[in-house]
Each structure stands twice: as C-alpha cells, then as structure tokens.
Scaffold this active site. Sequence first.
Site, PDB file in Angstrom:
ATOM      1  CD  GLU A 118     -16.041  -5.131  -9.489  1.00 29.20           C
ATOM      2  OE1 GLU A 118     -15.104  -5.854  -9.091  1.00 29.20           O
ATOM      3  OE2 GLU A 118     -16.342  -4.999 -10.684  1.00 29.20           O
TER       4      GLU A 118
ATOM      5  CB  CYS B 179     -12.768  -7.532  -6.075  1.00 32.76           C
ATOM      6  SG  CYS B 179     -13.075  -7.863  -7.820  1.00 32.76           S
TER       7      CYS B 179
ATOM      8  CD  GLU C 269     -12.299  -6.407  -0.167  1.00 32.84           C
ATOM      9  OE1 GLU C 269     -12.505  -6.914  -1.278  1.00 32.84           O
ATOM     10  OE2 GLU C 269     -12.314  -5.178   0.029  1.00 32.84           O
TER      11      GLU C 269
ATOM     12  N   GLY D 117     -13.123  -0.164  -6.113  1.00 29.53           N
ATOM     13  CA  GLY D 117     -12.246   0.008  -4.961  1.00 29.53           C
ATOM     14  C   GLY D 117     -12.943  -0.331  -3.666  1.00 29.53           C
TER      15      GLY D 117
ATOM     16  CD  GLU E 151      -3.621   6.647  -3.645  1.00 32.18           C
ATOM     17  OE1 GLU E 151      -4.025   6.599  -2.467  1.00 32.18           O
ATOM     18  OE2 GLU E 151      -4.386   6.691  -4.631  1.00 32.18           O
TER      19      GLU E 151
ATOM     20  CD1 TRP F  37      -5.038  -0.323  -4.387  1.00 30.28           C
ATOM     21  CD2 TRP F  37      -4.083  -2.337  -4.613  1.00 30.28           C
ATOM     22  NE1 TRP F  37      -5.382  -1.075  -3.289  1.00 30.28           N
ATOM     23  CE2 TRP F  37      -4.804  -2.310  -3.393  1.00 30.28           C
ATOM     24  CE3 TRP F  37      -3.389  -3.499  -4.955  1.00 30.28           C
ATOM     25  CZ2 TRP F  37      -4.859  -3.414  -2.538  1.00 30.28           C
ATOM     26  CZ3 TRP F  37      -3.450  -4.589  -4.108  1.00 30.28           C
ATOM     27  CH2 TRP F  37      -4.182  -4.542  -2.916  1.00 30.28           C
TER      28      TRP F  37
ATOM     29  CE  LYS G 180      -7.007   9.395  -7.810  1.00 24.11           C
ATOM     30  NZ  LYS G 180      -6.278   8.131  -7.682  1.00 24.11           N
ATOM     31  N   PRO G 181      -5.867   6.299 -12.047  1.00 23.33           N
ATOM     32  CG  PRO G 181      -3.593   6.031 -12.526  1.00 23.33           C
ATOM     33  CD  PRO G 181      -4.781   6.913 -12.823  1.00 23.33           C
TER      34      PRO G 181
END
Length: 472
Positions: free
Chosen positions: A245, A279, A375, A223, A177, A150, A174-175
């Site tokens: 990744e 990231c 993270e 993600g 949501e 995202w 698929k992006p």
Amino acid sequence: MDHQCHVIDGVAVASTDPQTLPVVSPWTEEVIARIPVGSAEDVDAAVRSAVAAQRDWSLRALDERIHLLAGVADTVERHLAELARIESDEMGKPVPLAEQFIEGGIAGWRQGLDLARSYPFVADVTVPGEPGQTVVERRPVGVVGLIIPWNFTVASILGSLLPMLAAGNTVVLKPSEKSPLSAARFVELLDLPPGVVNLMLGDARAGGPLAAHDDVALLHFTGSVEVGRAVGIAAASRLKRSVLELGGNDPVIVDADVDVAATAEAVAMSSFVNSGQICTSSERIYVHRDVAEEFIAALVTAADSYELTADRDGTGLGPLVDARQRAHVHAHVAEAVERGATVLRGGVLPDGPGFGYPATVLIGATADMRVMREETFGPIAPVVVVDSFDEAVELANGTGFGLAATVYTHDPVHQQRAGDISAAVIWINGWQQGGVNAVSEPWGLSGVGAAGAAADFDAATRPVSLLRAATA
C-alpha cells in the site's frame, strides 16, 4: 533518553551494529530516544526466531490462537492512553486523535477475530456427482515481514497483524525509524509465545535485508512509492508475495448540487486532520463552477477551525513528523505560488520550535504543479474549478495514483459515474466510510495486492488442494 533494542525470541537484544538513530520530537525538535540502525545480522536472527516459532504456532488449534489474540486487544485497550501519548511524542499527532485511531484499530482487530472464526481455512469443494472428494486447505505462508508507516504506528499494526497471526504465521515487525517507540511498547505488551512477533528497529539497513531475506514468505509494506518499488523488486526477485500500500494523491469532487457549507467542512476534515498525514487525505479538490465561489469561501472558513497547537492534549493541528516532511510540504506550496497559484490561507512557515505547518488553502493550481501530481502528505487543500462532473472525473484520473477518492453529489447518474474513477476505494458523500467486509486493491502507483476482510486472510495463506480418489 531511552536506548531501544530489538525484540527477538521474546527478549530485548542489542544490535550487532553500534550505530544509532535519533528519534526527534516534532513538538520540540529535541532527541527523545535513540534506536539501532539495524543490520543484516539482526534481521537474520529475527527471521530465524520467527521460523523456529512458526511450526508450533501454526499447529495450535485456531480457537487457541484466537483466544491468545483476543487478549492482545484487551491489553492494548488497557494501555490506550499510554500508547497514544507515545505516538504523540514521537510523531506529533495530538493525544485525543491518537486515541481515536488506536480505538479504531482495536475495534478492527476484534472484527478480524470474528472473520477468522468464519474464514474457510478448510473447505470441502467437492462437486456433487463427481467421484472422490476435493478439500482446499488455506495454510499459513510462514514468516511475514511487516513494514509499517510512521503516521499511525499502533493503528497500522492492529490493522495488519491479526490475519497474519490468526492464520498461523509468525512475523518480523519493522516500524518506521521516525516513530518506532509506540511499536516497541506494543511488542513489549504482547503476551504471545516467543518468536511469534519479533521487533526489528532501524532504517533501510534493517528494512532492505528484511525484504531480501529468503526465509520471509510474504512482505507486507505500507509507505512511499519509492521504497515500495524496492520492496516489490526484492520480493519479485525471490518469487515471494508482496502486499504494497503505497502513496496517494487522492481527489475530491464537489458537484453543483451539494450542501456547500457541510461539504466544505467535510473536505476540510479530510484535508487537514492529522495535519494531512493520512494516505487517504484529500489532496486535490475539484469543485463545480456553479458553487465554486461559495465553496472556496466556506472552505477557508472551515480551515480556521484547524489551528496549529502546542497542546498535545488539545484538538488542533499538531506538527508534521519531521523537518524533512515540512520542507517537502512547503516546497509544494512555494512551487505552486511561483507558477501562479494563490494562497488564501496558510502557506507560511510558523515561528518557534517544532515542525508545525498551517492548514493551507490554494486556488489556481494546475495539473502540472507538484502539489497536484505528487503526494504532498500535509495540511494542503488545493482547489480547482471545473465546468462539469465529467471534467472532474477526467482530472481525478490524471496522476497515476489510485488509492482513494471522495465524491460529493446527489445526482444518481453522477454517483454511478463516480465508479469510473481509478481508485481502490470511492467514497460517495462521506469520507472514510466503510464496512467490515469491504475489500479493495490500489491502482497504479498506489500499490499492489487486495486488502480488507477475507482478502487479508487470503494474502496470509496458501491454498492447498487435497484430492481424494473415490474408493473402488
């Protein structure tokens, strides 16, 4: 309020599941659109479309595919401002920053076209003196499931999609949501044959079936570690490829011989740009004791340049993507303070609407705190003072993540020692520096699969050897 649909075989298609998800503005906390949750039936329809389109697409001459794909870059460039504003609306980054990263994605797409022209899709590897001939053909794998994050929707699509399509594959995209609207507009702008790129909206109810679909030959996911594990397991259970990744908890090492003010400004940028939602953001800062006091003061001063803003066309810090992400970031800060860390700047939830979080500088963090071992993905700069460069390298390798690292030093021995950091990319004296031909693969929790330059085409193709015997 817009109600978005999937795009399957070039046509907007309503979901078989009537449930929808809200897309919430991180600036105002208002619902700006709704998308379908997705379903296994929706995914199957998208994959079947991609399967049906793949043979014709792969049989087109490479030059024809490249010509069509070059038009994608031109179209995105014409709609740059529109796409950037959509990204800002749904994700929270200021429009100028969105434009900057989309421009970078366009440049990368065009560089990928050049790589496609030179990539050895067919290579004669015959050994001189041996009888017969051996030719290796790199053939498309088939249908690719591309699941993007995202934080940089359009740039992520541009960075991943080109090698897949140039190699002759078709894609189900698929992006997330959390930020699907810019992906939907991107697909709407494409002028490619129906079925070559299909759009699947939704959450895990769409992502899970896509990862598990038997007719998807390659899963390309960017993600979180948690979701990446599930995607990897789904791929492995069906003996299919995956490129993953995942998260980063990237270290920075500041040696004793640096220009302190300039380095502090560079570290502030790598910690706070896009509100730390990159990231490869700098999440752990190890500074040599000889310059620590000066560096920390300079870092706090540099952080003052990253003020929260409600101006989407400005250059300050935009909000975090949603309430959950802000709660996660603040929990890391609060836990660190409870266990003895000190906040020198930021660390307080702001008043008013939106999911903003201030640029925050922490000192006194220890390796067992969540802000140092997980993270955070927020505008947090925790500083740890070390007595030697070797100590910093040891601490840098202490989390299990290995996406990227940055080292500031002018000592040739220490620059060489920087190579001992477990990371896919190690930047020396400059964050986010890189060349067109760079190839890397994450370590540990940060993922699986090489990426960049020819490695992207390697992942998107399957080598087949044609062995022709010598004639009598």
